[in-house]
Design a protein around this motif. Structure first.
Motif, mmCIF file in Angstrom:
data_model
loop_
_atom_site.group_PDB
_atom_site.id
_atom_site.type_symbol
_atom_site.label_atom_id
_atom_site.label_comp_id
_atom_site.label_asym_id
_atom_site.label_seq_id
_atom_site.Cartn_x
_atom_site.Cartn_y
_atom_site.Cartn_z
ATOM 1 N N THR A 1 -47.898 109.484 -17.888
ATOM 2 C CA THR A 1 -47.832 109.520 -19.349
ATOM 3 C C THR A 1 -46.380 109.691 -19.742
ATOM 4 O OG1 THR A 1 -50.022 110.534 -19.490
ATOM 5 C CG2 THR A 1 -48.608 110.689 -21.435
ATOM 6 N N LEU B 1 -52.042 102.259 -24.897
ATOM 7 C CA LEU B 1 -51.046 102.443 -25.954
ATOM 8 C C LEU B 1 -50.933 103.889 -26.409
ATOM 9 C CD1 LEU B 1 -51.642 99.243 -28.130
ATOM 10 C CD2 LEU B 1 -49.712 99.736 -26.622
ATOM 11 N N THR B 2 -51.930 104.729 -26.078
ATOM 12 C CA THR B 2 -51.860 106.159 -26.368
ATOM 13 C C THR B 2 -52.386 106.923 -25.158
ATOM 14 O OG1 THR B 2 -54.072 106.338 -27.326
ATOM 15 C CG2 THR B 2 -52.274 105.717 -28.830
ATOM 16 N N PRO B 3 -51.941 108.172 -24.974
ATOM 17 C CA PRO B 3 -52.398 108.942 -23.809
ATOM 18 C C PRO B 3 -53.890 109.233 -23.821
ATOM 19 C CG PRO B 3 -50.388 109.888 -24.730
ATOM 20 C CD PRO B 3 -50.871 108.859 -25.706
ATOM 21 N N THR B 4 -54.518 109.244 -25.005
ATOM 22 C CA THR B 4 -55.932 109.599 -25.097
ATOM 23 C C THR B 4 -56.844 108.387 -25.185
ATOM 24 O OG1 THR B 4 -55.711 109.799 -27.508
ATOM 25 C CG2 THR B 4 -55.386 111.805 -26.191
ATOM 26 N N ALA B 5 -56.289 107.192 -25.193
ATOM 27 C CA ALA B 5 -57.111 105.983 -25.304
ATOM 28 C C ALA B 5 -58.025 105.858 -24.081
ATOM 29 C CB ALA B 5 -56.230 104.754 -25.430
ATOM 30 N N GLY C 1 -45.341 108.386 -25.098
ATOM 31 C CA GLY C 1 -46.529 108.103 -25.894
ATOM 32 C C GLY C 1 -47.454 107.070 -25.304
ATOM 33 N N PHE C 2 -47.179 106.605 -24.092
ATOM 34 C CA PHE C 2 -48.019 105.610 -23.422
ATOM 35 C C PHE C 2 -48.551 106.196 -22.115
ATOM 36 C CE2 PHE C 2 -44.710 103.482 -25.833
ATOM 37 C CZ PHE C 2 -45.424 102.571 -26.601
ATOM 38 N N ARG C 3 -49.590 105.539 -21.588
ATOM 39 C CA ARG C 3 -50.162 105.987 -20.322
ATOM 40 C C ARG C 3 -50.533 104.770 -19.480
ATOM 41 N NH1 ARG C 3 -54.980 110.544 -19.537
ATOM 42 N NH2 ARG C 3 -54.599 110.917 -17.305
ATOM 43 N N SER D 1 -55.125 98.574 -23.157
ATOM 44 C CA SER D 1 -54.661 97.455 -23.976
ATOM 45 C C SER D 1 -54.319 96.248 -23.116
ATOM 46 C CB SER D 1 -53.432 97.875 -24.794
ATOM 47 O OG SER D 1 -53.749 98.934 -25.655
ATOM 48 N N THR E 1 -43.491 100.770 -21.533
ATOM 49 C CA THR E 1 -43.639 101.252 -22.906
ATOM 50 C C THR E 1 -43.896 100.102 -23.873
ATOM 51 O OG1 THR E 1 -41.234 101.151 -23.204
ATOM 52 C CG2 THR E 1 -42.175 103.263 -22.499
#
Length: 715
Positions: free
Chosen positions: A393, A443-447, A396-398, A451, A503
């Protein structure tokens, strides 16, 4: 940690109390007067004196470890001409190792070292796990320049070989050491070698623990001390080995090692850049002062820094009468979980959280001839297989990744002696590398839904390349103790996937090309005045194509870029022994570096990273008998380096101005080497110096002044 301390102390006390049994041979005193020229190395896959090897190689034996205060790989920094070693960004078991301006500057799973690290001839495939504690090693060999033939697996800049001390088939021995020092340092090491069948079978156990409180004070957003400390040490390691030699022709060596590291946060020292940083800047500390002070910083990441590693080795050697066959089988694995705050600013943390699991298997079979005539050779085949998993992570990405890699190679070197004293070397290696990645990008750590997915079905997830790397060399004995040599060789380092932690969608499938080098080198090795003096020197020129380097982009991404570069320079190592017990030594490294084709999108890349134009080291050691049973020891070293750019973009905030480090030790011990007490110090002038950093965010600093007291004993 207390249970580890007590266990280690018990081991040491047991060794101190062990009786000097009748079957135990006396241990030769380990004095600082043992010189590099006496060391036998295997830089060319055969045993020979370091002075007879027509390569730029520096070897450290047991006496050198003590004289240079070498505890792990990082302690070799500036101790070899044109060698720079610094701890990697936020990690405790990885190091950025650069030889002659070439190395790897990121621990990402898609990049691989340019300086090959070998443990008993088993290649360590990752930067993480390469900083091994010096646990009863027989020697460390540093081979400068590309090793494109015999050590071709990603050794385009050089190689470092750890060689462990094997079990003694004839004599039992027990030894140990305990160290107390600054910042609550407490280290314990112990080793025991026991023959089970006299002359045929022996086992050996080594263990060590290192513990030291951190020297960096962690503060909150107001600058108030939180009471927490960073940049400490908490590591343990152990090795068990066995040697079986049923006759003079066959030997089987087996070993297994484990390591554990829980050293806690490795913190960057935050800076507060308030002005435009463009050359010339003469007062960078004014433009970018420390936010809280030179050894105070924040840490906004979770307290995660865990490394666990395991390795095994099986080496079978058989002497055919015309040469020796060696089969080297290696397996290594590690798990590394780390959280890094790259800003050190509690008000604006910039965190990387990364979990890595790696497994590798390697097999090498080689034959080194001993024909006793005008031609000898070394030939072999090599196979390497690796799987590495990542959960990262960042910015802001994972992403979840699995990369699988295979490498195949066949090599040979032929040594022809058409005239007395003249040797011509012809070598070649054919290498094939394949990599495949399976990737999920969020695109987000919690998604919960990726993507972008990259796998066999989507394509663009494979990399492959093959290279032929030849070598031509010539060396000539100008006299019994003078060797001159010259060589041309090519080196190779495989390419791969550019962004380990993408990213953007565009970075997910990006690749970088393989790195290649044409290298020219000439040198001379000499022992003068009946071995009173040793003088070795070399000059070199290396042209790199697609030299790999990582950069931090404006969007917070770390990616691998490449350009073309040229290096040339000179190296000198000298030792003088004017009288018994006294040794004076020095080394000098000169290096010119330039990008001949800049990395794309990095217009500020003028100088190369970790490539000082000059560095030197001078020192001396003296040991003398005080009484018939007691000797005294004194050692002092001074290391100096010119200014060093610490990132590819030449950001001036993390430019390291020239600095020097003073180390010394004094002690006394038994004349027969049975025990020794040493008081030692490193960075005695308490110099504040920059080892690396992150753009305008902060600087990593070297360790402050430390003092230690060590008691050693052996039986």
């Amino acid at each position: 940690m207390k249970h580890i301390h007590l266990a280690g102390t018990a081991i040491l006390l047991a060794s101190l109390a062990a009786p000097a049994a009748a079957q135990t041979a006396p241990v030769a005193p380990e004095t600082a007067s043992t010189e590099q020229s006496d060391i036998v190395v295997t830089a060319r896959r055969r045993s020979e004196s370091v002075q007879d090897v027509p390569l730029a190689v520096t070897a450290f034996g047991q006496a050198e470890f003590e004289r240079q205060q070498v505890v792990d790989l990082e302690d070799l920094n500036l101790g070899v001409p044109n060698l720079t070693v610094v701890r990697n960004t936020g990690t405790t078991t990885g190091a950025q190792v650069y030889l002659r301006g070439v190395g790897q500057d990121d621990s990402s799973f898609t990049g691989e070292p340019s300086i090959g690290i070998y443990l008993d001839d088993v290649y360590i495939g990752r930067q993480i796990g390469g900083v091994l504690d010096v646990l009863d090693f027989e020697r460390i060999e540093v081979l400068r320049g590309p090793q494109g033939t015999l050590y071709g697996r990603n050794s385009s800049g050089g190689a470092i070989k750890y060689v462990t001390r094997r079990p003694d088939l004839n004599d039992m021995s027990v030894s140990g050491a305990v160290t107390f020092g600054t910042y609550d340092r407490f280290d314990v090491t112990a080793t025991a070698s026991v023959p089970l069948i006299d002359g045929k079978l022996a086992i050996k156990a080594d263990g060590g623990s290192r513990d030291q409180r951190g020297w960096a004070r962690l503060v909150d957003a107001t600058g108030a001390d939180t009471g927490r400390r960073a940049n400490g040490i908490d590591s343990q390691s152990a090795r068990l080995s066995a040697l079986y030699a049923p006759d003079d022709a066959l030997s089987i060596y087996l070993s297994a090692d484990v390591s554990r590291n829980r050293s806690g946060p490795q913190a960057i020292i935050s800076t507060n850049c308030t002005g435009l940083i463009v050359p010339p800047v003469t007062a960078i500390t004014v433009v970018c002062p420390y936010r809280f002070g030179p050894r105070r910083t924040g840490f906004g990441a979770p307290d995660i820094n865990r490394f666990s590693g395991f390795g095994s080795n099986a080496t079978i050697e058989y002497d055919t009468g015309k040469g020796s066959v060696r089969a080297i089988t290696g397996y290594r694995t590690f798990s590394d979980d780390v959280a890094i705050d790259l800003s050190g600013n509690p008000a604006a943390p910039f965190n990387l959280i990364q979990y890595l699991d790696q497994r590798q298997f390697s097999q090498e079979v080689q034959f080194a001839s001993d024909l006793g005539g005008s031609v000898d050779f070394v030939t072999g085949v090599y196979y390497f297989n690796e799987k590495i998993d990542q959960d990262a992570t960042f910015s802001g990405f994972r992403n979840f990744d699995t990369q699988k890699a295979q490498s195949y190679a066949a090599y040979a070197e032929v040594y022809a002696k058409p005239l007395d004293g003249l040797t011509i070397t012809l070598g070649a290696r054919i290498s094939k590398d394949r990599k495949r990645i399976d990737r999920q990008f969020f695109l987000t750590p919690t998604a919960t839904v990726p993507s972008v997915v990259l796998n066999d079905a989507t394509g663009d997830n494979r990399f492959s390349d093959s290279k032929f790397t030849p070598k031509i060399g010539i060396d000539y004995k100008l006299g019994p103790d003078v060797l001159a040599y010259a060589s041309w060789s090519k080196g190779y380092k495989a390419g791969g996937f550019a962004a380990a932690r993408p990213t953007s969608v565009a970075q997910v499938s990006g690749q970088f090309s393989s790195e290649t080098v044409n290298s020219y080198e000439a040198g001379i090795k000499s022992e003068l005045f009946d071995r009173v003096a040793t003088l070795n020197g070399s000059v070199f020129l290396a042209n790199y194509s697609n030299l790999q380097s990582s950069v931090l982009g404006g969007n917070g991404s770390f990616t691998v870029v490449s350009g073309d570069a040229k290096f040339y320079g000179a190296e000198v190592e000298a030792t003088v022994r004017p009288t018994r017990g006294l040794s004076l030594y020095g080394l000098l490294g000169l290096l010119h570096d330039e990008w001949t084709r800049q990395p794309q999108g990095i217009p500020t890349a003028i100088r190369l990273k970790h490539a000082p134009r000059a560095q030197f080291k001078v020192g001396g050691s003296f040991d003398t008998p005080v009484t018939e049973r007691l000797s005294a020891y004194l050692v002092a070293n001074y290391r100096w380096t010119d200014e060093i750019y610490r990132n590819t973009a030449n950001n001036l905030n993390i430019l390291a101005p020239s600095y020097g480090l003073l180390d010394a030790s004094i002690g006394f011990g038994a004349s027969d080497g049975k025990w020794k007490l040493l008081l030692s110090g490193q960075n005695l002038t308490d110099k504040v110096y920059v080892t690396q950093g992150v753009s305008t965010l902060g600087r990593y600093l070297g360790e402050p002044r430390t003092i230690a007291l060590t008691l050693k004993a052996s039986f």
